[in-house]
Design a protein around this motif. Structure first.
Motif, mmCIF file in Angstrom:
data_model
loop_
_atom_site.group_PDB
_atom_site.id
_atom_site.type_symbol
_atom_site.label_atom_id
_atom_site.label_comp_id
_atom_site.label_asym_id
_atom_site.label_seq_id
_atom_site.Cartn_x
_atom_site.Cartn_y
_atom_site.Cartn_z
ATOM 1 N N GLU A 27 0.545 -1.634 0.347
ATOM 2 C CA GLU A 27 -0.136 -0.097 0.099
ATOM 3 C C GLU A 27 0.799 1.619 -0.667
ATOM 4 N N HIS A 28 2.159 1.506 0.490
ATOM 5 C CA HIS A 28 2.962 2.357 0.813
ATOM 6 C C HIS A 28 3.090 2.624 -0.210
ATOM 7 N N GLN B 162 2.223 1.623 -3.524
ATOM 8 C CA GLN B 162 1.415 2.634 -4.104
ATOM 9 C C GLN B 162 1.199 3.671 -3.792
ATOM 10 N N LYS B 163 1.207 3.833 -2.906
ATOM 11 C CA LYS B 163 0.638 5.607 -2.382
ATOM 12 C C LYS B 163 1.572 6.733 -2.725
ATOM 13 N N TYR B 164 2.924 5.684 -2.494
ATOM 14 C CA TYR B 164 4.803 6.595 -2.945
ATOM 15 C C TYR B 164 5.430 6.236 -3.762
ATOM 16 N N PRO B 165 5.054 6.515 -4.836
ATOM 17 C CA PRO B 165 5.564 5.248 -5.811
ATOM 18 C C PRO B 165 7.445 5.951 -6.557
ATOM 19 N N TYR C 240 9.102 7.534 -3.446
ATOM 20 C CA TYR C 240 9.972 7.498 -1.979
ATOM 21 C C TYR C 240 11.112 6.677 -2.622
#
Length: 83
Positions: free
Chosen positions: A54-55, A57-60, A62
């Motif tokens: 999920e992280h 996908q939310k912050y590609p 990062y």
């Protein structure tokens, strides 16, 4: 996976022991974690994998970039000079 386990168990321990320190909570949760069967550990590993996806996908874009303590002070001084 341990972090998610700790988040799940901390409220229960704090509710049972009102004046317990964070250090003591960590010790108790660590002992509980070591005594847990592999099925429980696998469950929390799966939850951790889901959270990681999920992280991502939310912050590609990062990328973890830790800073040294002295770098933080330098940035703070530099920013305050321009204010």
């Amino acid at each position: 996976s341990f972090i998610l386990y700790r988040q799940a168990k901390q409220p229960v321990i704090v509710a049972a022991n009102k004046n317990i320190s964070n250090n003591e909570v960590s010790k108790k949760v660590g002992d509980m974690w070591h005594k847990e069967p592999s099925e429980v550990k696998i469950k929390f590993q799966l939850l951790a994998d889901i959270a990681k996806l999920e992280h991502m996908q939310k912050y590609p874009k990062y990328k973890y970039q830790p800073h040294r303590p002295h770098e933080k002070k330098m940035r703070t001084k530099r920013n305050s000079q321009f204010s």
